[in-house]
Scaffold this active site. Structure first.
Site, mmCIF file in Angstrom:
data_model
loop_
_atom_site.group_PDB
_atom_site.id
_atom_site.type_symbol
_atom_site.label_atom_id
_atom_site.label_comp_id
_atom_site.label_asym_id
_atom_site.label_seq_id
_atom_site.Cartn_x
_atom_site.Cartn_y
_atom_site.Cartn_z
ATOM 1 N N ARG A 132 49.955 -54.594 18.526
ATOM 2 C CA ARG A 132 49.747 -54.670 17.457
ATOM 3 C C ARG A 132 51.202 -54.339 16.687
ATOM 4 N NH1 ARG A 132 48.571 -48.678 15.735
ATOM 5 N NH2 ARG A 132 50.521 -48.972 15.528
ATOM 6 N N HIS A 165 50.189 -49.446 11.479
ATOM 7 C CA HIS A 165 48.090 -48.849 11.374
ATOM 8 C C HIS A 165 48.287 -50.043 10.376
ATOM 9 C CE1 HIS A 165 44.365 -47.547 11.719
ATOM 10 N NE2 HIS A 165 44.987 -46.342 11.006
ATOM 11 N N TYR A 194 56.354 -43.063 16.579
ATOM 12 C CA TYR A 194 55.650 -43.160 18.034
ATOM 13 C C TYR A 194 55.834 -44.244 18.365
ATOM 14 C CZ TYR A 194 51.907 -45.428 15.513
ATOM 15 O OH TYR A 194 51.832 -46.539 14.558
HETATM 16 C C1 LIG Z 1 34.652 -42.240 13.906
HETATM 17 C C2 LIG Z 1 35.801 -42.389 13.771
HETATM 18 N N1 LIG Z 1 37.226 -41.228 13.891
HETATM 19 C C3 LIG Z 1 38.166 -42.061 13.148
HETATM 20 C C4 LIG Z 1 38.864 -43.120 12.630
HETATM 21 C C5 LIG Z 1 40.092 -42.969 11.867
HETATM 22 N N2 LIG Z 1 40.422 -44.363 12.277
HETATM 23 C C6 LIG Z 1 40.595 -44.866 12.082
HETATM 24 S S1 LIG Z 1 41.480 -46.206 12.410
HETATM 25 C C7 LIG Z 1 41.745 -45.308 14.194
HETATM 26 C C8 LIG Z 1 42.378 -45.999 15.157
HETATM 27 C C9 LIG Z 1 41.054 -47.357 16.264
HETATM 28 O O1 LIG Z 1 42.308 -47.918 17.199
HETATM 29 P P1 LIG Z 1 41.454 -48.707 18.010
HETATM 30 O O2 LIG Z 1 40.315 -48.696 18.173
HETATM 31 O O3 LIG Z 1 42.388 -48.949 19.253
HETATM 32 O O4 LIG Z 1 41.765 -50.196 16.684
HETATM 33 P P2 LIG Z 1 42.969 -50.425 16.328
HETATM 34 O O5 LIG Z 1 43.865 -49.414 15.399
HETATM 35 O O6 LIG Z 1 44.073 -50.394 17.313
HETATM 36 O O7 LIG Z 1 42.455 -51.934 15.782
HETATM 37 C C10 LIG Z 1 41.273 -44.226 14.371
HETATM 38 C C11 LIG Z 1 41.403 -42.781 14.692
HETATM 39 C C12 LIG Z 1 37.405 -43.833 12.066
HETATM 40 N N3 LIG Z 1 37.365 -44.424 11.681
HETATM 41 N N4 LIG Z 1 36.116 -43.724 13.239
#
Ligand SMILES: Cc1ncc(C[n+]2csc(CCOP(=O)(O)OP(=O)(O)O)c2C)c(N)n1
Ligand SMILES: Cc1ncc(C[n+]2csc(CCOP(=O)(O)OP(=O)(O)O)c2C)c(N)n1
Ligand SMILES: [Mg+2]
Ligand SMILES: [Mg+2]
Lengths: 382, 334, 382, 334
Positions: C271, C275, C284
């Site tokens: 990425r 975020h 971070y």
């Molecule tokens: C069940 C749930 N818990 C927490 C979140 C909050 N949240 C949104 S994105 C994220 C990180 C996601 O990381 P990843 O799965 O690696 O996907 P990326 O953002 O890297 O595409 C979090 C913790 C959420 N959307 N759903």
């Protein structure tokens, strides 16, 4: 740089920050469950361990039978027997030190008792009395967990907390083959591995989740293979071989205690009886399958080993049986006493201090009970 | 010793300070959750804690809410005092089984042997333009679960005091943080934080004589605004901030309603089977003969939380509150 | 039989009903991510595929930039950019047939658009308008899933239903590295394997879940190694190599369609941006790490390959850029129009028919809006 | 054509029959859950369905409730009409996120494009001596979740009719089966099952003039018993069986309460933030001037479900109901 210049310069660039983190090889379980009984390795086992396991397995078997009998007499609401799984139950308890913690699943009364909990207190839940009959801190045994797999993250958290506090405490958490399908199983194992928490996960694969056979539960080569996906070792063991289970669990506990992190152990065993006394196993499986497993009985396997090594004779067997009978008689007698519960207890442990609302409700119930007592026996009826 | 004069501080700052002070006061207090460490949380409430207390005291967990809460249960069993952060209201749902079947029941099922002193911080409610699943008002679920305390601050000082009290509680507390108040400011002296009161007491935020607005969290400010606006209509509204939904402060609430004879409950979540139903019912049970009118409810609609562009129509605003006050059968009084 | 008789007869009896179900070997991913670009295999790629991928990657990159710009102009509430991950996004969409289904995670707008959804409708959610801007049935694209990993069991159920109905439809479900820690990930993969459902799971391992790096997310050798625990093959691929991702996904889709069951694909990527626009990645991670990944850019890698093979020149690049600019201009223009929402819509799709209670509430809001309209502009204010 | 006379049948039999008829009528109806296939479910409600319709129509799933419900969502998206069985009330909690964030919201979030015609059968309530986690009354959680219908039968005929109607509904229905009524019997002719009414209507089970008992599911029989017993005290109680908690039948309920002027809500789950709060509040809002007394609630205590040996003290019984009726301020009438 022009396009043409670029052309010659092009070389494959691997993603620079990528590196595999662990060698998966050592994490993978063997293809066959590990066995000791009947192999040369059994000869090297300390006779004291063999005898201790044997005495407890015989007791455990008897405990299961007695508890099932108590359901027929209406003294227990329900009993999920672990007959056929005694080797796992007992070995799990014996693999731990005093200071360690056991996190049992709802079927693991035997392990709870083997850990030192009073045999009657271990049944409090199942007789319809309060949900946990023993003080978890006394023998470091968590409450029997009815919601499947939910106890696994608790074990991880406790082990993690102990390590943070500098205590060399290990938590052993038990779960069934069915329970491995729950999200909590996944989350617990992942947390344990990431935190390198001193936990051992023991899956008793007894072939069934109530009526659902393993083949409808998973398509994995074995449940132990799930370990590699978390970066922890998976071990496959013959769950009816008490020596093998004991050895594998003791090793995993030692590893955890020494900072090596968690291990997933799959013990292959079989639920010889129905799911509980209320279940009718003939609806979903044939006698033939049960019979083949009865011929691989954990108590008999151990008995033969002791006999072979001359550590057990008719006399010794009788002594073990008598010891178990005495335990059963005591259990029977004490379970035949009616439990005495105080309805006012309903309100006392919802919070550390009852809320004003609970105090009101307690007063209401007290008034009702007093009115009913005054009205005499009929007053109690509705 | 010099006292620093009270200066404007945000609710977010007060919450951070409460966590920091609690961690400093008790080495058993551990913070865990998604992104709470290095990042300091998506709302920055845990900012600086990992740096000050180390990763073991403020821990970035894997992304799994049931695992977080389940691990916290085990940590609490071992004598720690975990403070869990759920990133948003709807992301606490994966932990629902752990919450209902363990967190709420463990003290009871062990007849008091195992208490779980843990705090679950959940940013909740709408009004910040969050996309779906980021604006739920989930307090009804927690209120309906015996064994949990449910606490929600509406002011900067309360954010500090109630969070300290929640962490100090020997029972599990669901601590609901109104996200749209994170950046609200009050005069508050961080060097002389409010005394850490035990949870369970409501407070009259604005005394009044015509009717009582019963509310909490994000809706307190809206009610105060409505009370100001009501003056021009000749109504002198009392505003009660419940602060703690469980245990409920019947005493303060009923004293107010008995005084005014009329009440409107105001909250963001849907009315149907929401907190307002309970509040209206219990006030009616206890104050029936003092009521000049039925207790009314002003709440969100009974719909899934709307898209941000429509949320202003959903959230109880000043006009909707005043309309309800207007329906309190004033004619009966004359 | 006496003890002495037994002694001689004792032989180890393996648990008779135990047999390993699958050979784990073929399920395990390779140690290194699979790559095509820059290897001999790239030479064999159909130029049309290369060109199609390239055009879409360039568009995708531009789309990400435009959407991020729209957040700065207040036209989007939030945008999680997939810059640096375009190869995964585009290859996922291209690996599917028309009749197949895509189950995107919240970051996967590009895949959604590449599947045919209108670029503006794909952003409806993120501009603060209704939660899903497109009709999922039109292009067989499920709503962007905000609760992480919850879309995975949906994909399994849909694929399973399609197979039961005799349709040869495949579902491709996308999830992030963080999302693999959720229980829903576990349950979905297990169901898929047990049901042999025609699903492909694509994990984009972009190194982070918001601020949490992979090392705090898992201790596994790779995320692809999780596959073996479900009895499905795990494949590891360089997620910035569009050809490699496309080949691996196409293969997995074919396998699923032919009844071979599910596959788990881990695409290693990065990425490159924060975020979302609201995140501050400098809190971070360092620039150096980002820089190393920028040098392994999916668009550039593809560009070099095309250039090397003489399939792309300055002219072609300009054409691709112009095409992308036109798309961006259109997107900008259309996103600059204010969305028009009808507040009455709040009540219309909670149920197939509004309940009596919702009709009452609709009337209340309608009356409020009418009163406000009468009161003039100030009336709208509070 | 001969009609078989109505004979006693159990609620369990009626539910089985409803599933069978629904599956026969619509090949899109699929049953899935833990042990629903070969075993026929732990309560035997799905008995015979796998044998008759095959494993693909009645499927034993892996042991994972979120997975079951999540898969059902996908199946419904593809045009099937899944009927999910959760084994016990508390074992539905792992599926809570799927339920709240997807099942309840999908029609809304897609503006009607994707409806989810799925039924979630949950055995609920106590009174059967079940050990912990087997006796929860979880209806408050589902009622507080817009987008779900919540249905619960109290009679054998309703078990059939309401389950058929729920499966036929184009919206998700949480179908709550009172476990202690599974073996209750009514005269019911399985060959001439009750017409499949649309859900959403309450019914007066016993007309009366003194006061109305508002109840549902397992408490209907208790209320009818209380109404009989009340005759000796000179009270003629009306009993309304709500049948459908969402949508709520305000019309039938208010008509009754306006007639009698007094009401008691009776249910098993805890009172605090339970269904009774909503019911009391809405009845009061709508019938205030016809009420001679506040609407009272008789419910379980606000405690985790007690151990079986104490459950009779917890569950609302005839005496507790009559005590509440006695508190309805009868003196005010004279
Ligand atoms: C069940 C749930 N818990 C927490 C979140 C909050 N949240 C949104 S994105 C994220 C990180 C996601 O990381 P990843 O799965 O690696 O996907 P990326 O953002 O890297 O595409 C979090 C913790 C959420 N959307 N759903
Ligand atoms: C979360 C949850 N879902 C369902 C149940 C109901 N249930 C009790 S035991 C059981 C089967 C458990 O199988 P397994 O994990 O293999 O353990 P075993 O019974 O074989 O010891 C089920 C489905 C439960 N207790 N908890
Ligand atoms: Mg089992
Ligand atoms: Mg990621």
């Amino acid at each position: 740089m022009t396009v043409m210049e670029q052309r010659g310069a092009y070389r494959p660039t691997p993603p620079p920050a990528w590196q595999p983190r662990t060698d998966p090889g050592p994490l993978l379980p063997d293809a066959e469950p590990y066995r000791v009984l009947g192999t040369g390795a059994a000869d090297r086992t300390d006779p004291r361990l063999l005898r201790a396991l044997y005495a407890r397995l015989v007791r455990g078997r008897r405990y299961n039978a007695q508890a099932t009998a108590l359901t027929r007499q209406g003294r227990l609401a329900v009993y999920p027997s672990s007959t056929g799984q005694e080797a796992c139950e007992i070995a799990a308890a014996l693999a731990l030190e005093e200071r360690d913690w056991l996190f049992p699943s709802y079927r693991d009364t035997l392990a709870v008792v083997a850990r030192g909990v009073d045999p009657v207190e271990a049944l409090t839940l199942l007789r319809g009395d309060w949900h946990t009959g023993y003080d978890p801190y006394e023998h470091r045994v968590a409450p029997l967990s009815t919601p499947l797999a939910t106890q696994l993250p608790h074990a991880v958290g406790l082990a993690h907390a102990a390590r943070l506090k500098g205590d060399d405490v290990v938590a052993l958490a038990m779960v069934g083959d069915g329970g491995t399908s729950e999200g909590d199983f996944h989350e617990a194992l992942n947390f344990a591995a990431v935190w390198r928490a001193p936990v051992v996960f023991l899956v008793q694969n007894n072939g069934f989740a109530i009526s659902v056979p393993l083949a409808k539960q998973t398509a994995a080569p074995s449940l132990a293979h799930k370990a590699v996906g978390y970066g922890m070792p998976g071990r496959l063991v013959d769950g009816n071989d008490a020596l093998a289970v004991h050895e594998v669990l003791t090793g995993a506990v030692r590893r955890a205690r020494e900072g090596g992190g968690p291990t997933l152990v799959e013990a292959v065993t079989y639920r010889v009886e129905a799911h509980t006394n209320a279940d009718d196993a003939t609806r979903y499986r044939g006698d033939a399958e049960v019979e083949t497993w009865r011929r691989h009985d954990p108590v008999e396997l151990l008995e033969r080993e002791l006999t072979r090594r001359g550590l057990l004779d008719e006399e010794g067997m009788r002594a073990a049986r008598e010891d178990a009978e005495a335990m059963a008689a005591d259990l029977r007698a004490r379970m035949n006493e009616d439990a005495v519960l105080d309805p006012m207890d309903l309100f006392d442990h919802v919070y550390a201090e009852p809320t004003p609302q609970l105090r009101e409700q307690r007063d209401l119930l007290r008034a009702e009970l007093e009115a009913a007592a005054e009205a005499g026996p009929e007053g109690e009826e509705r | 010793m010099t006292t620093v004069a009270a200066r404007p501080a945000t609710m977010a700052q007060a919450l951070t300070r409460a966590l920091r002070d609690a961690m400093a006061a008790d080495p058993g207090v551990h913070v865990l959750g998604e992104d709470v460490g290095t990042l300091g949380g998506v709302f920055r409430i845990t900012d600086g804690l990992a740096a000050e207390f180390g990763d073991d005291r403020c821990t970035d967990t894997p992304l799994a809410e049931a695992g977080i809460l389940g691990a916290a249960v085990g940590m609490a069993m071992y004598g720690l005092r975990p403070v869990v952060e759920m990133q948003f209201d709807a992301f606490a749902y994966p932990a629902f089984e752990q919450l209902v079947s363990h967190v709420a029941k463990t003290r009871n099922r062990t007849r008091g042997a195992v208490g779980l002193p843990l705090t679950i911080r959940i940013p909740y409610g709408g009004g910040i333009g969050g996309v779906e699943h980021h604006s739920d008002s989930s307090e009804a679920y927690y209120m309906a679960t015996p064994g949990l305390h449910v606490v929600t601050p509406a002011t900067v000082a309360d954010a500090y005091g109630l969070l300290r009290a929640s962490i100090a509680s020997d029972d599990p507390v669901v601590f609901l943080e109104p996200k749209r108040l994170y950046w609200s400011k009050d005069a508050w002296d961080p060097e002389e934080p409010a005394p850490v009161e035990p949870i369970g007491r409501a407070v009259v935020r604005r005394p009044g004589r015509s009717a009582t607005l019963l509310t909490y969290g994000p809706s307190v400010a809206v009610c105060l605004e409505a009370a100001e606006a009501a003056r021009s209509e000749g109504w002198d509204l009392e505003v009660v901030d419940l602060r703690t939904l469980v245990p409920f402060d019947d005493e303060t609430v009923c004293a107010s309603v008995r005084r005014t004879g009329r009440a409107v409950v105001v909250h963001e979540g849907g009315a149907f089977a929401g907190p307002g139903g309970e509040i209206a019912a219990r006030v009616t049970e206890r104050c029936f003969h003092r009521l000049e009118a039925p207790v009314l409810r002003v709440a969100g609609f009974d719909v899934p939380y709307p898209p941000p562009m429509l949320e202003r129509h959903h959230l109880p605003g000043v006009d909707r509150i005043l309309d309800a006050v207007g329906r309190l059968q004033w004619e009966a009084e004359s």
